[in-house]
Motif scaffolding. Structure first.
Motif, PDB file in Angstrom:
ATOM      1  N   ILE A   1     -15.645 -37.434   0.966  1.00 13.52           N
ATOM      2  CA  ILE A   1     -17.355 -38.258   0.416  1.00 13.52           C
ATOM      3  C   ILE A   1     -16.836 -39.542  -0.417  1.00 13.52           C
ATOM      4  O   ILE A   1     -17.331 -40.887   0.335  1.00 13.52           O
ATOM      5  CB  ILE A   1     -18.068 -37.627  -0.164  1.00 13.52           C
ATOM      6  N   PHE A   2     -15.700 -39.837  -1.038  1.00 14.66           N
ATOM      7  CA  PHE A   2     -15.872 -40.909  -1.543  1.00 14.66           C
ATOM      8  C   PHE A   2     -14.309 -41.897  -1.217  1.00 14.66           C
ATOM      9  O   PHE A   2     -15.151 -43.208  -0.527  1.00 14.66           O
ATOM     10  CB  PHE A   2     -14.384 -40.890  -3.232  1.00 14.66           C
ATOM     11  N   LEU A   3     -13.758 -41.278   0.138  1.00  9.96           N
ATOM     12  CA  LEU A   3     -12.989 -42.774   0.800  1.00  9.96           C
ATOM     13  C   LEU A   3     -13.533 -42.805   1.988  1.00  9.96           C
ATOM     14  O   LEU A   3     -13.324 -44.037   2.279  1.00  9.96           O
ATOM     15  CB  LEU A   3     -11.190 -41.554   1.116  1.00  9.96           C
ATOM     16  N   MET A   4     -14.282 -41.874   2.278  1.00 10.12           N
ATOM     17  CA  MET A   4     -15.275 -42.536   3.785  1.00 10.12           C
ATOM     18  C   MET A   4     -16.955 -43.574   3.184  1.00 10.12           C
ATOM     19  O   MET A   4     -16.555 -43.495   3.812  1.00 10.12           O
ATOM     20  CB  MET A   4     -15.370 -41.023   4.666  1.00 10.12           C
ATOM     21  N   LEU A   5     -17.308 -42.959   2.201  1.00  8.03           N
ATOM     22  CA  LEU A   5     -18.477 -43.552   2.006  1.00  8.03           C
ATOM     23  C   LEU A   5     -18.387 -43.933   0.760  1.00  8.03           C
ATOM     24  O   LEU A   5     -19.342 -45.259   0.677  1.00  8.03           O
ATOM     25  CB  LEU A   5     -19.791 -42.260   2.013  1.00  8.03           C
ATOM     26  N   GLY A   6     -17.572 -43.828   0.311  1.00  6.35           N
ATOM     27  CA  GLY A   6     -17.628 -44.745  -1.166  1.00  6.35           C
ATOM     28  C   GLY A   6     -17.878 -43.707  -2.151  1.00  6.35           C
ATOM     29  O   GLY A   6     -18.355 -44.618  -3.333  1.00  6.35           O
ATOM     30  N   PHE A   7     -18.935 -43.066  -2.081  1.00  3.46           N
ATOM     31  CA  PHE A   7     -19.088 -42.011  -3.306  1.00  3.46           C
ATOM     32  C   PHE A   7     -18.795 -41.695  -4.163  1.00  3.46           C
ATOM     33  O   PHE A   7     -18.067 -40.722  -3.605  1.00  3.46           O
ATOM     34  CB  PHE A   7     -20.800 -41.047  -2.620  1.00  3.46           C
ATOM     35  N   SER A   8     -18.946 -41.915  -5.124  1.00  2.00           N
ATOM     36  CA  SER A   8     -17.705 -41.331  -6.359  1.00  2.00           C
ATOM     37  C   SER A   8     -18.457 -39.856  -7.210  1.00  2.00           C
ATOM     38  O   SER A   8     -17.117 -39.580  -7.673  1.00  2.00           O
ATOM     39  CB  SER A   8     -16.723 -42.403  -7.127  1.00  2.00           C
TER      40      SER A   8
END
Length: 296
Positions: free
Chosen positions: A221-228
């Motif tokens: 999710i972090f790599l694809m959407l930037g949500f951390s």
């Protein structure tokens, strides 16, 4: 002394101590630890048997603590905790932390609140002669045989207890590969035990699987959407592990290794659990076909 199909006999070692200790020596074909322990208990002359693994060191007060606890409250089986000795390697100390910490396993191996429902592990447990004769001891399983025995003890109305001060120094595994393999097998055995004893299943057994799947998804999710935020939650948890281990072991190096050990523990156990669950419930395989090595 039971020689379990060893290629190199230990008879000469036993003979060396024969005039100092009351040792009797037997040999048998290899059948694994559980059935070999049964042979030892069948041949033993005592009324209460103590079982520890070969990678354990007993503190000098161990037998006194067991005797004191059983005189205070007798149960036909008991289990104790495990700890890391100061001579252990950093990896062994890190593995011990990941397997015993409240932050990782909930402290199930050393939780005083579980005294009356504790599931003894064969690296540190005791069993009365009466309970052994009634249950016939361990079965032929290679993994989870101690937990399976506990369920049969409870089924036949024998009580177990946790003896807090009867701990052992447990060396466990000496490298990451063998540790991962061990916890993978532990995880793979649990769905089978749940199938054999349906009432024993708990939601907490899913935690390592959910943890590792969630961790991988947080990275994606972090790599694809930037949500951390989800990945940050895992980061916070690992920081807690780091500082808790640092405080307990008084070593930053061991603390860093403890984070790795925790990740490997959850990954190994979780993947093993998911594999057996998939084979058992989705592919509808038999118990033995689900995890053949457990019954080999």
């Amino acid at each position: 002394m039971i020689e379990d199909g060893s290629e190199r006999t230990s008879k000469h070692v036993v003979d060396h101590f024969s005039n100092r200790l009351a040792i009797r020596y037997f040999t048998k074909p290899n059948s694994g630890p559980g059935l070999t322990r049964n042979v030892g208990m069948e041949e033993a002359k005592g009324d209460y048997f103590i079982i520890v693994d070969s990678d354990c060191i007993l503190p000098k007060t161990y037998l006194k603590e067991v005797d004191k606890a059983l005189r205070t409250r007798f149960t036909d089986a008991y289990g104790g905790a495990d700890a890391a000795h100061h001579t252990f390697t950093p990896i062994q100390k890190a593995i011990n932390f990941s397997m015993t910490s409240v932050l990782t396993t909930g402290g199930i191996r050393g939780n005083d609140k579980l005294k009356s429902t504790f599931q003894p592990r064969s690296f540190n447990m005791g069993l009365s002669k009466e309970a052994f004769q009634s249950t016939k001891g361990f079965n032929s399983q290679r993994y989870g045989e101690d937990i399976e025995l506990t369920f049969r003890l409870w089924k036949t109305n024998f009580e177990t207890q946790f003896i807090e001060k009867a701990f052992v120094y447990h060396k466990r595994r000496t490298n990451w590969h063998s540790f991962f393999k061990q916890v993978f097998n532990f995880g793979a055995a649990r769905p089978i035990l749940n199938r054999l004893y349906p009432g024993s299943a708990k939601l907490t057994y899913w935690f390592p699987s959910v943890f590792i799947v969630g961790f991988l998804m947080s990275i994606i999710i972090f790599l694809m959407l930037g949500f951390s935020w989800l990945l940050a939650c895992y980061g916070f948890y690992f920081i807690l592990i780091l500082f808790n281990s640092w405080i307990n072991n008084k070593s930053l190096y061991v603390a860093v290794l403890s984070v790795l050990a925790t990740l490997l523990q959850f990954c190994g156990y979780g993947l093993g659990f998911l594999r057996s669950f998939f084979r058992l419930h989705i592919l509808q395989r038999s118990v033995k076909d689900t995890f053949p090595r457990m019954f080999s």
